[in-house]
Design a protein around this motif. Structure first.
Motif: not given
Length: 333
Positions: A41-63
């Motif tokens: 995903f870093g090769a395909l989406l160098p900006v969107a992939a880490p952004c999605a990962g950040a949001l997923a990590g926060v969502s998982l922590t809260v949920a």
């Protein structure tokens, strides 16, 4: 090869002492899967992939209530560590996305996301998360002014070694009385007792340890935990107790390999150093907590390492502050 050696050694020590290597094998698989996904995903989406990962990590922590302290008066030690670890990795991913973003407005938005993660850590009551997320954000901003990533990587390695050495010194009661008492107040006496037991078990069999998954069976302090989880709440001490010094060396080798991969990464220097700062903060959390026992943390660590070492299919914009990387800072092929 390093991850394969970790898996093989856990099976070897388990066979020698009738241990339970499933936890170690699952952690190795989680890191490998996260790293592979990050490279893709870093090769395909160098900006969107880490952004999605950040949001997923926060969502998982809260949920997930078992990761966040929630309304409990005394939260389990490992849960607090997992909360801080996931938020730290999320902050690192957001900062990596910011450095990879082509537009200044998008960079600012992603840095505001990292700041929001710090606020989330404060709301969840994770003091460690606030400290480590803030450190990652500040290191990311400073990374934009570094000409040579090698010095930054060396500094991160030194920081991880100092935290691990301090943990070992506390476990061995090798610090002055005043400093030892101060650290014990911060760490709690129960955690220090767990570390004492881990070091004692490591001395019983320095080469092989007592076997993976057997710390809880042999530690008196672990039996007093509420609820008991059978962990010493320190990754290097757990490796020493259950898999001997070879296990500690393999754990250190895995971390050093990640830093080496970031040094050789084709990504811009700020991206590599930001990811290195987040992973070093994770190593510090794991040295004094139980964060690596959570599969989500292991996957997140591998994912961030993969994102920061991927080779994007499209050209990335050069940071506006400093040079991305000089040729003299790379190893010759």
């Amino acid at each position: 090869m390093v991850l394969g050696a970790c898996a093989t050694w856990s099976l070897t020590t388990a066979a020698a002492h009738e241990g339970r290597p499933e936890g170690m094998l699952l952690a190795v698989l989680a890191v490998a899967a996260g790293y592979a996904a990050g490279r893709i995903f870093g090769a395909l989406l160098p900006v969107a992939a880490p952004c999605a990962g950040a949001l997923a990590g926060v969502s998982l922590t809260v949920a997930v209530p078992h990761l966040a302290p929630g309304p409990q008066i005394v939260a389990p030690l490992g849960h607090l560590g997992a909360t801080a670890a996931l938020l730290t990795l999320s902050a690192g991913a957001a900062c990596c996305a910011a450095w990879a973003a082509p537009a200044p407005a998008l960079r600012l938005t992603l840095r505001l996301l990292a700041a929001a993660i710090i606020v989330t850590a404060a709301v969840l009551g994770s003091t460690t998360g606030v400290v480590t997320c803030t450190a990652v954000l500040l290191c990311s901003l400073a990374a934009g002014r570094m000409r040579h990533r090698g010095r930054g990587i060396a500094g991160l390695a030194l920081a991880a070694a100092l935290v691990t050495g301090l943990t070992w010194a506390v476990a061995g009661s090798a610090l002055p009385d005043g400093l030892s008492a101060s650290l014990e107040n911060q760490l709690t006496s129960h955690r220090v007792e767990l570390w004492h037991d881990a070091l004692y078990l490591a001395h019983r069999d320095t080469a092989l340890g007592v076997g993976p998954g057997r710390f809880g069976d042999l530690s008196g302090a672990a039996a007093q935990s509420t609820p008991p989880d059978g962990k010493p709440h320190s990754a290097p001490l757990q490796q020493a107790a259950e898999q001997g010094m070879v296990g500690v060396v393999l754990l250190a080798a895995a971390f050093c390999w990640v830093l080496f991969a970031l040094w050789r990464s084709p990504r811009p220097t700020p991206v590599a150093l930001t990811a290195g700062a987040a992973l070093t903060a994770l190593a510090a959390i794991a040295a004094v907590g139980n964060a690596l026992s959570f599969t989500a943390v292991a996957v997140g660590a591998g994912l961030l390492a993969g994102l920061a070492t991927a080779r994007p299919l499209t050209s990335e914009p050069a940071p506006s502050v400093t040079d991305v990387r000089t040729r003299s800072d790379r190893l010759t092929p």
